[in-house]
Design an enzyme around this catalytic site. Structure first.
Site, PDB file in Angstrom:
ATOM      1  N   CYS A   4       0.845  -1.198   0.000  1.00 56.50           N
ATOM      2  CA  CYS A   4       0.000   0.000   0.000  1.00 56.50           C
ATOM      3  C   CYS A   4       0.882   1.251   0.000  1.00 56.50           C
ATOM      4  O   CYS A   4       1.741   1.420   0.870  1.00 56.50           O
ATOM      5  CB  CYS A   4      -0.910  -0.021   1.228  1.00 56.50           C
ATOM      6  SG  CYS A   4      -1.768   1.546   1.498  1.00 56.50           S
ATOM      7  N   HIS A  46      -3.506   0.492   8.484  1.00 57.29           N
ATOM      8  CA  HIS A  46      -4.175   0.387   7.190  1.00 57.29           C
ATOM      9  C   HIS A  46      -5.674   0.185   7.351  1.00 57.29           C
ATOM     10  O   HIS A  46      -6.124  -0.820   7.894  1.00 57.29           O
ATOM     11  CB  HIS A  46      -3.595  -0.756   6.347  1.00 57.29           C
ATOM     12  CG  HIS A  46      -4.240  -0.806   4.992  1.00 57.29           C
ATOM     13  ND1 HIS A  46      -3.809  -0.037   3.940  1.00 57.29           N
ATOM     14  CD2 HIS A  46      -5.344  -1.465   4.552  1.00 57.29           C
ATOM     15  CE1 HIS A  46      -4.598  -0.226   2.897  1.00 57.29           C
ATOM     16  NE2 HIS A  46      -5.543  -1.098   3.240  1.00 57.29           N
ATOM     17  N   ASN A  86     -12.642  10.692  -0.389  1.00 57.01           N
ATOM     18  CA  ASN A  86     -13.255   9.918  -1.465  1.00 57.01           C
ATOM     19  C   ASN A  86     -13.319   8.462  -1.041  1.00 57.01           C
ATOM     20  O   ASN A  86     -12.334   7.903  -0.557  1.00 57.01           O
ATOM     21  CB  ASN A  86     -12.424  10.064  -2.742  1.00 57.01           C
ATOM     22  CG  ASN A  86     -12.469  11.475  -3.293  1.00 57.01           C
ATOM     23  OD1 ASN A  86     -13.526  12.098  -3.312  1.00 57.01           O
ATOM     24  ND2 ASN A  86     -11.336  11.994  -3.721  1.00 57.01           N
ATOM     25  N   THR A  94      -8.503   6.763  -5.541  1.00 57.11           N
ATOM     26  CA  THR A  94      -7.413   6.120  -6.293  1.00 57.11           C
ATOM     27  C   THR A  94      -6.411   5.416  -5.381  1.00 57.11           C
ATOM     28  O   THR A  94      -5.738   4.491  -5.817  1.00 57.11           O
ATOM     29  CB  THR A  94      -6.650   7.149  -7.154  1.00 57.11           C
ATOM     30  OG1 THR A  94      -6.128   8.177  -6.305  1.00 57.11           O
ATOM     31  CG2 THR A  94      -7.558   7.766  -8.212  1.00 57.11           C
ATOM     32  N   HIS A  97      -6.250   3.554   0.890  1.00 62.08           N
ATOM     33  CA  HIS A  97      -5.872   3.688   2.304  1.00 62.08           C
ATOM     34  C   HIS A  97      -6.586   4.961   2.748  1.00 62.08           C
ATOM     35  O   HIS A  97      -6.401   6.016   2.127  1.00 62.08           O
ATOM     36  CB  HIS A  97      -4.343   3.804   2.419  1.00 62.08           C
ATOM     37  CG  HIS A  97      -3.811   3.978   3.820  1.00 62.08           C
ATOM     38  ND1 HIS A  97      -2.855   3.141   4.376  1.00 62.08           N
ATOM     39  CD2 HIS A  97      -4.085   4.916   4.768  1.00 62.08           C
ATOM     40  CE1 HIS A  97      -2.570   3.557   5.605  1.00 62.08           C
ATOM     41  NE2 HIS A  97      -3.305   4.634   5.872  1.00 62.08           N
ATOM     42  N   HIS A  99      -7.894   8.328   3.687  1.00 62.85           N
ATOM     43  CA  HIS A  99      -7.190   9.614   3.765  1.00 62.85           C
ATOM     44  C   HIS A  99      -8.193  10.748   3.684  1.00 62.85           C
ATOM     45  O   HIS A  99      -9.228  10.631   3.031  1.00 62.85           O
ATOM     46  CB  HIS A  99      -6.129   9.751   2.662  1.00 62.85           C
ATOM     47  CG  HIS A  99      -6.632   9.509   1.270  1.00 62.85           C
ATOM     48  ND1 HIS A  99      -6.811   8.251   0.757  1.00 62.85           N
ATOM     49  CD2 HIS A  99      -6.979  10.370   0.290  1.00 62.85           C
ATOM     50  CE1 HIS A  99      -7.261   8.344  -0.490  1.00 62.85           C
ATOM     51  NE2 HIS A  99      -7.382   9.620  -0.804  1.00 62.85           N
ATOM     52  N   HIS A 101      -8.401  14.610   2.493  1.00 58.36           N
ATOM     53  CA  HIS A 101      -7.817  15.748   1.791  1.00 58.36           C
ATOM     54  C   HIS A 101      -8.186  17.003   2.571  1.00 58.36           C
ATOM     55  O   HIS A 101      -9.349  17.175   2.968  1.00 58.36           O
ATOM     56  CB  HIS A 101      -8.435  15.908   0.398  1.00 58.36           C
ATOM     57  CG  HIS A 101      -8.160  14.790  -0.549  1.00 58.36           C
ATOM     58  ND1 HIS A 101      -7.163  14.847  -1.498  1.00 58.36           N
ATOM     59  CD2 HIS A 101      -8.759  13.594  -0.724  1.00 58.36           C
ATOM     60  CE1 HIS A 101      -7.166  13.742  -2.233  1.00 58.36           C
ATOM     61  NE2 HIS A 101      -8.135  12.959  -1.779  1.00 58.36           N
TER      62      HIS A 101
HETATM   63  P1  5GP Z   1      -7.890   9.964  -3.916  1.00 59.39           P
HETATM   64  O1  5GP Z   1      -8.053  10.185  -5.396  1.00 59.39           O
HETATM   65  O2  5GP Z   1      -7.673   8.500  -3.601  1.00 59.39           O
HETATM   66  O3  5GP Z   1      -8.939  10.589  -3.074  1.00 59.39           O
HETATM   67  O4  5GP Z   1      -6.579  10.759  -3.523  1.00 59.39           O
HETATM   68  C1  5GP Z   1      -5.283  10.262  -3.625  1.00 59.39           C
HETATM   69  C2  5GP Z   1      -4.371  11.451  -3.545  1.00 59.39           C
HETATM   70  O5  5GP Z   1      -3.062  10.989  -3.313  1.00 59.39           O
HETATM   71  C3  5GP Z   1      -4.323  12.280  -4.840  1.00 59.39           C
HETATM   72  O6  5GP Z   1      -4.709  13.630  -4.557  1.00 59.39           O
HETATM   73  C4  5GP Z   1      -2.858  12.170  -5.284  1.00 59.39           C
HETATM   74  O7  5GP Z   1      -2.346  13.369  -5.824  1.00 59.39           O
HETATM   75  C5  5GP Z   1      -2.146  11.790  -3.995  1.00 59.39           C
HETATM   76  N1  5GP Z   1      -0.962  10.975  -4.205  1.00 59.39           N
HETATM   77  C6  5GP Z   1      -0.861   9.873  -5.011  1.00 59.39           C
HETATM   78  N2  5GP Z   1       0.376   9.364  -4.936  1.00 59.39           N
HETATM   79  C7  5GP Z   1       1.086  10.160  -4.083  1.00 59.39           C
HETATM   80  C8  5GP Z   1       2.442  10.137  -3.618  1.00 59.39           C
HETATM   81  O8  5GP Z   1       3.251   9.282  -3.959  1.00 59.39           O
HETATM   82  N3  5GP Z   1       2.796  11.116  -2.754  1.00 59.39           N
HETATM   83  C9  5GP Z   1       1.931  12.091  -2.327  1.00 59.39           C
HETATM   84  N4  5GP Z   1       2.404  13.008  -1.485  1.00 59.39           N
HETATM   85  N5  5GP Z   1       0.644  12.141  -2.748  1.00 59.39           N
HETATM   86  C10 5GP Z   1       0.218  11.182  -3.620  1.00 59.39           C
HETATM   87 ZN    ZN Z   2      -2.248   1.275   3.693  1.00 60.50          ZN
END
Ligand code: 5GP
Ligand code: ZN
Length: 113
Positions: A4, A46, A86, A94, A97, A99, A101
């Site tokens: 992950c 996780h 999300n 995407t 795990h 998170h 924002h």
């Molecule tokens: P999701 O689309 O799952 O809500 O958000 C995933 C977020 O993780 C995206 O905003 C993307 O820019 C961020 N992200 C993806 N890979 C990395 C990484 O390797 N490092 C950091 N700092 N952010 C990441």
């Molecule tokens: Zn994880």
């Protein structure tokens, strides 16, 4: 979880710009910022998404929100900010795990709520 991305970031195995860390929670800048300030707050343990929260693991969510408030203040978001999580394919998650924002530093545009 061994493969992950965010578990690896929280463990320091993949570099990130860390803004806050304690035994339970990790906060770091999003690599593709969608606002002047855009950081992510994650539990170190996780959990795949909001959909995987339950009575056994949900206490860390309040810890995440305490960190959101702390880092938002640290980042100077005195005018406010938006918190988004999300969950699942329809929401465009995407990284699987949990998170949060945190977006701020400018007036937010379109609202979906
Ligand atoms: P999701 O689309 O799952 O809500 O958000 C995933 C977020 O993780 C995206 O905003 C993307 O820019 C961020 N992200 C993806 N890979 C990395 C990484 O390797 N490092 C950091 N700092 N952010 C990441
Ligand atoms: Zn994880």
């Amino acid at each position: 979880m061994s493969d992950c991305l965010f578990c690896k970031i929280a463990a320091g195995e993949i570099p990130s710009t860390c803004l806050y860390e304690d035994e339970n929670v990790f906060a770091f800048r999003d690599i593709n910022p969608q606002a002047p300030v855009h950081f992510l707050v994650i539990p170190k343990t996780h959990i795949g998404s909001v959909a995987e929260l339950n009575a056994e693991n949900s206490a860390v969510v309040s810890k995440c929100f305490e960190v959101i408030a702390k880092v938002a203040e640290q980042e100077g978001l005195t005018g406010g900010y938006r918190v988004i999580s999300n969950c699942g394919a329809d929401a465009g998650q995407t990284v699987h795990h949990l998170h949060f924002h945190v977006l701020g530093g400018a007036k937010m545009g379109e609202k979906i709520l």
